[in-house]
Design an enzyme around this catalytic site. Structure first.
Site: not given
Length: 380
Positions: A125, A227, A263
């Site tokens: 990721r 992220k 989210e």
């Protein structure tokens, strides 16, 4: 970008999940630690109150540091004393937000074993995020090895089983000075750690969430699916407002239609209606959480139908059960959601599906339940 849609990343996943790979990295970490043997402290546990950890920073002994060379590869990193990092005021991370981070945990398993959960997925990721942010990134092997070194070097800070975990924070930041808008010429990879307990102040009590339709976490074409450090400061204002009103956290809607849930500030969200579990699909605006993926697989292993799709706010308000997932929160039950002045309460107490999933996940993470997917990595 979804992992499933990237052939390069799929190849990385296939090669990184084998036990041979895990053992190889364990050997690398052990070898590196032997070189630092004289520096390490060998008390079994640090002298702190393990029963009242909370989720806050407690500086530990060591951190890992590596820099990207002029050849666009990261040098062999090393453990150094935990402390401040010196940066140029013109560093890319300070001026243009060129930074990524990951979050993961080391726990004590049966017989005192130190265990990590799917660290290769965090490495992959970070690589996906680095590509999006025009950054150099460490290899999967170096990432996992760095995490292992950091965990073992700070072993005395890993809580006793059942008392919490050692939260590990890998950071990738643009440290090269740059004035005009362009990628930095130097990158630094850091890994530090802190012992933690429950993320929410409510502990394991059900959460009370607030749906915000004024502020949005991200938008299409942005970086909501990686992220990036730039995703988090913008949610502080709505989050602080919600907490001032007694809510635990905020649920964000999509920025286009303002009707589909995306989210919570720091975690993914699921709803249960009948025997079907639904969660918003990761289509570029939602972070594809490691815990989220694991819970989906566990639920399907248990025979539940799981749908990844657009989920309207009206469906959320009519659900039987709601829960959130994330590295920090693990699996957290939602007790109520408030939207446009309407408060809806959900099932809580014994017998919840979220509790069953939580127990299964944690059981795998600490080695009490068979790890059929080879997710757990032991550090010898």
């Amino acid at each position: 970008m979804m992992i499933q849609q990237c052939p390069f990343v799929l190849g990385l996943i296939q090669t990184s999940l084998s036990k041979v790979y895990a053992r190889c990295l364990t050997a690398q970490a052990a070898s590196a630690l032997q070189e630092n043997e004289t520096r390490l402290r060998h008390e079994e546990y640090a002298d702190i109150d393990w029963n009242n950890l909370g989720f806050g920073l407690r500086p530990t002994d060591y951190m890992y540091k590596s820099k990207c060379t002029s050849h666009n590869t990261f040098e062999q990193g090393q453990l150094i004393d935990y402390g401040n990092v010196e940066l140029s005021p013109a560093a890319g991370v300070l001026n243009y937000g060129q930074g990524l981070f990951e979050g993961m945990k080391a726990v004590r398993g049966e017989n005192g074993r130190v265990l990590l959960f799917r660290p290769d997925q965090n490495a992959i990721r970070m690589q996906i995020g680095a590509e999006r942010m025009c950054m150099q990134s460490p290899s999967v092997e170096q990432f996992v090895d760095a995490v292992k070194q950091t965990a073992i070097a700070n072993k005395r800070w890993i809580p006793p089983q059942g008392k919490g975990s050692l939260y590990i924070r890998p950071l990738l930041i643009g440290t090269g000075p740059i004035l005009g808008l362009s990628p930095a010429h130097e990158y630094t990879f850091l890994v530090y750690a802190s012992p933690v307990g429950n993320y929410f102040k409510e502990g394991t009590a059900p959460l009370n969430l607030y749906v915000h339709n004024e502020f949005h976490r991200t938008t299409r074409g942005g970086v909501g699916g990686v992220k990036s450090i730039t995703n988090y400061a913008p949610v502080l204002k709505p989050l602080l407002r919600a907490k001032e009103q007694g809510f635990s956290d905020v649920v964000y809607l999509d920025s286009v239609h303002k009707k589909y849930i995306e989210e919570v500030s720091s975690c993914n969200i699921f709803l249960v209606k009948g025997d079907v579990i639904s969660t918003p699909s990761t289509i570029g605006t939602i972070l594809e959480g490691i815990t989220r993926k694991s819970i989906i697989d566990i639920a399907r292993d248990l025979g539940y139908k799981v749908e990844e799709r657009l989920v309207a706010i009206d469906e959320l308000m009519e659900a039987d059960e709601v829960f959130t997932t994330g590295t920090a929160v693990t699996v957290a039950t939602v007790g109520s959601i408030t939207y446009n002045g309407q408060r809806v309460e959900y099932k809580t107490g014994d017998g919840l599906l979220s509790q069953r999933l939580y127990k299964r996940l944690v059981g795998i993470q600490v080695g009490k339940i068979e790890d059929k997917h080879n997710w757990v990595v032991e550090i010898n």
